[in-house]
Design an enzyme around this catalytic site. Structure first.
Site, PDB file in Angstrom:
ATOM      1  N   GLU A  25       0.833  -1.206   0.000  1.00 27.54           N
ATOM      2  CA  GLU A  25       0.000   0.000   0.000  1.00 27.54           C
ATOM      3  C   GLU A  25       0.864   1.252   0.000  1.00 27.54           C
ATOM      4  O   GLU A  25       0.515   2.249  -0.628  1.00 27.54           O
ATOM      5  CB  GLU A  25      -0.956  -0.004   1.196  1.00 27.54           C
ATOM      6  CG  GLU A  25      -2.119  -0.980   1.059  1.00 27.54           C
ATOM      7  CD  GLU A  25      -1.734  -2.435   1.234  1.00 27.54           C
ATOM      8  OE1 GLU A  25      -0.626  -2.697   1.775  1.00 27.54           O
ATOM      9  OE2 GLU A  25      -2.515  -3.323   0.860  1.00 27.54           O
ATOM     10  N   HIS A  85     -11.382  -6.091   8.020  1.00 25.05           N
ATOM     11  CA  HIS A  85     -11.999  -5.687   6.754  1.00 25.05           C
ATOM     12  C   HIS A  85     -13.121  -4.671   6.937  1.00 25.05           C
ATOM     13  O   HIS A  85     -13.706  -4.231   5.960  1.00 25.05           O
ATOM     14  CB  HIS A  85     -12.561  -6.922   6.025  1.00 25.05           C
ATOM     15  CG  HIS A  85     -11.520  -7.951   5.761  1.00 25.05           C
ATOM     16  ND1 HIS A  85     -11.260  -8.985   6.626  1.00 25.05           N
ATOM     17  CD2 HIS A  85     -10.644  -8.068   4.750  1.00 25.05           C
ATOM     18  CE1 HIS A  85     -10.265  -9.713   6.151  1.00 25.05           C
ATOM     19  NE2 HIS A  85      -9.876  -9.170   5.016  1.00 25.05           N
TER      20      HIS A  85
END
Ligand SMILES: Cc1ncc(C[n+]2csc(CCOP(=O)(O)OP(=O)(O)O)c2C)c(N)n1
Length: 689
Positions: free
Chosen positions: A425, A493
């Site tokens: 990321e 998540h």
């Protein structure tokens, strides 16, 4: 100058830059630090000679570089004005940040395209790497996709010390550039130490470059950075490899650090013999002797040049001292884009990009579609109409994204424009910065909200770029961020925590509750001149309530404009994202009493809409999914008490999740989230007060 053999004029230039750089170090250490005009003094003595040679070889109009706090000689060799260079560490007006950023962290727009542009440097070691991978990718994108031949032969250069090779940023960039064979030159200035920590602590055996010898697609060039014969040859070999399109190169030059890490550092940790050995490797006397032996400059000429440089630097320092202090009234300028004052570098607007017509009026047509399809259709339209849009992230390419938002887009728009990235990321967002600075519109996907955490530094640095460069640079991009609970929650998540980027400087935050708003907000962001976090709530992607007809290819919603879902006189509910539907359902039993406001964007947020509504109702309930403590509801509540205290008929109430991660068991999750029943009972309680 892309050769290992320099002519007499070029050597004179090298000597002048070296002596100038040394004179700046001298005057800072001897005068400006003691006078407390400069607080962060990083000498480049020892690193300077090789940096100057490298800088003089960065002469292609589409070259770009990132440096670090020790890069001033390099920046001077690119052509940075001397007065600017000495004014910045004194935090004087003008210069590269108008006194906003620490002086050794500089930038250089180089608008005349005489050579490399210098990206805004970062204070964080390692943060310089992945943005330059983005520039390297942009070179190939402009060449191969946009057929812009002016990029042929351009080089993307990152500079760093040996210890910076331990950072995740270095590895993120190394993987991006080598995997894609990008024209990236990693330049490592190896002085053996990271402040006081020797190389042996950074890597097994103390030699990071040796440990990289097996890396594919990476030419390693390694040697001495102080030798007038060897050093130019090594640099030319590395630069020419990258310029000729052969791929990535790592050039490691061993250089002495002839002083402490900073002026204040006394080097007590360094054995005396190493300090002596470093002094013996000083490139300045080596250069002087070499130029003498070649008949280019005798001792007298060298002395005269040295004195001239000292005088020139002293004069520049005097002028810089006399510069006015930055104007405090401008302190909060340039956090966000200003259409009357567009940045010099970065994004579509800086290039005067022409967008298709847009409208603020929705023209719904066709069947209702879910939010996922609406997002996909909007991306598809903008990709089709703007060749500078790139969509990428983990699994975003052939698979179409783990959520399905990019299904078929890779097939339709091709590998250059819709593609998978390495699992990093930091790399995804860092690369986006470089792409944005090259004038493209990157649309990175972070697969799940929580996995923005490894990208925190790049996100933060991108957001503050406009402010810290006084509007010279900006990196507009749209970060698509699926998050929040779905059918279940879990700590990994389902995180919401949208407030992070409202608190962070320079980011816009959109959080649509339905398909129509998703289209309008996403299109606005894709054409805007600011970086945007576009939060795609997982529970809404295929939620029946959120389905809406497509509002048109030209539909945009300006940020900071809330939507009233119901009208009422007794209570205002302020909400956003997945809580909007719940609030609307809860308000059904209170017709005419409750005004439900969907904020739609949180930075900027529609303060006027909330203040106006609460002025009418006198009561406010804020409902959000994010944790209660320091959630965005706290900001709204504080604002109401500050600005509307005497109009309030009841305490401002917040209904939000407890301060815990999202829970997996559905009963636990539903206990945490504001339910329709709890919203109803809060409404009833507040109305009864
Ligand atoms: C992410 C981060 N961690 C720590 C620091 C503090 N710091 C500044 S310079 C430095 C050492 C870097 O050494 P190296 O990369 O070898 O460069 P050199 O100073 O030797 O040229 C450290 C730890 C920082 N600026 N950023």
């Amino acid at each position: 100058m892309n050769t290992d053999t320099l002519n007499s004029d070029q050597w004179q230039k090298v000597a002048k830059l070296l002596l100038t750089s040394r004179a700046v170090d001298d005057i800072e250490e001897q005068v400006l630090v003691p006078e407390k005009r400069v607080f962060n003094q990083f000498s480049s003595r020892g690193h300077d000679f090789a940096q100057i040679l490298l800088g003089l070889m960065m002469n292609h109009p589409k070259d770009a570089a990132t440096g670090y706090y020790r890069s001033r000689p390099f920046v001077l060799s690119l052509g940075l004005d001397l007065e600017e260079a000495v004014a910045a560490p004194m935090a004087k007006s003008g210069s590269y940040s108008d006194g906003r950023d620490i002086g050794v962290v500089c930038n250089y727009p180089n608008l005349e395209n005489k050579g490399a542009m210098l990206f805004p440097m970062c204070g964080g070691v390692g943060a310089q790497y992945s943005p330059i991978s983005g520039w390297a990718q942009s070179i190939t994108y402009h060449l191969n996709e946009l057929k812009d031949e002016s990029y042929r032969g351009a080089v993307a250069l990152s500079m760093g010390g040996d210890s910076s090779m331990s950072t995740s940023g270095f590895w993120a960039a190394l993987n991006i550039s080598t995997t894609n064979n990008l024209p990236h030159l990693f330049y490592i200035e190896d002085n053996g130490y990271g402040i006081s920590v020797p190389q042996e602590v950074q890597t097994p055996g103390g030699d990071q470059v040796a440990n990289l010898s097996a890396y594919k697609n990476l030419l390693i060039v390694d040697g001495d950075g102080t030798d007038p014969l060897e050093t130019p040859a090594l640099i030319a070999k590395a630069v020419n490899h990258v310029r000729s399109g052969k791929g990535t190169c790592l050039l490691r030059l061993k250089v002495p650090r002839l002083c402490g890490h900073t002026f204040q550092d006394t080097q007590t940790y360094k054995p005396a013999h190493l300090i002596d050995e470093d002094q013996a490797r000083d490139p300045e006397p080596k250069l002087k002797e070499y130029l003498n032996s070649q008949g280019i400059m005798d001792d007298l000429a060298w002395q005269a040049l040295s004195q001239a440089c000292t005088l020139e630097v002293a004069a520049a320092v005097e002028k810089a001292k006399n510069r006015p202090e930055p104007n405090p009234d401008t302190l909060t300028d340039h956090v966000f884009a200003d259409s009357a004052n567009v940045q010099l570098r970065g994004g579509l607007h800086a290039q005067g990009h022409k967008f298709p017509e847009h409208t603020l009026i929705s023209k719904p047509s066709g069947p209702r579609q879910n939010m996922l399809a609406a997002i996909r259709k909007t991306l598809d339209f903008e990709l089709s109409n703007n060749p500078k849009v790139l969509v990428f992230g983990e699994d975003v390419g052939p698979k179409g994204g783990v959520h399905g938002a990019t299904l078929e887009l890779h097939n339709k728009h091709g590998q250059n424009r819709v593609f998978d990235t390495s699992l990093s990321e930091e790399g995804i967002i860092g690369r986006s910065i470089g792409l944005a600075l090259s004038g493209l519109m990157p649309v990175p996907e972070i697969q799940f909200r929580k996995y923005a955490e490894p990208a925190a530094e790049q996100l933060s640095d991108a957001g503050i770029m406009r402010w810290r460069t006084n509007n010279q640079f900006a990196a507009p991009m749209v970060v698509r961020l699926p998050g929040g609970y779905a059918r279940r929650g879990d700590p990994w998540h389902s995180m919401s925590d949208e407030v992070e980027w409202i608190h962070k400087v320079g980011w816009q935050v959109a959080m649509p509750s339905n398909a129509e708003d998703a289209v309008g907000l996403l299109r606005y962001a894709l054409r805007d001149n600011n970086p945007t976090i576009f939060f795609e709530h997982r529970a809404l992607l295929d939620n029946p309530w959120s389905r809406r007809p497509y509002p048109g290819d030209d539909y945009v919603i300006e940020f900071g404009v809330a939507k009233h879902l119901t009208q009422g006189n007794d209570l205002t509910i302020v909400t956003w994202g997945a809580m909007v539907e719940r609030c609307e359902n809860a308000a059904v039993d209170f017709e005419g009493q409750v005004e439900v406001i969907d904020l739609r964007t949180l930075q900027p947020w529609d303060k006027d809409a909330v203040l106006n509504s609460v002025t009418k109702t006198g009561k406010c309930l804020i409902v959000h999914e994010d944790n209660k403590t320091a959630g965005f509801g706290a900001e709204i509540a504080a604002c109401l008490t500050e600005e509307l205290f005497f109009e309030l008929d009841a305490p401002v109430k917040r209904l939000a999740s407890p301060d815990i991660p999202s829970a997996h068991n559905i009963h636990l999750l539903e206990r945490a989230l504001p339910s329709v029943e709890r919203i109803k009972s809060n409404i009833a309680e507040l109305i009864a007060l």
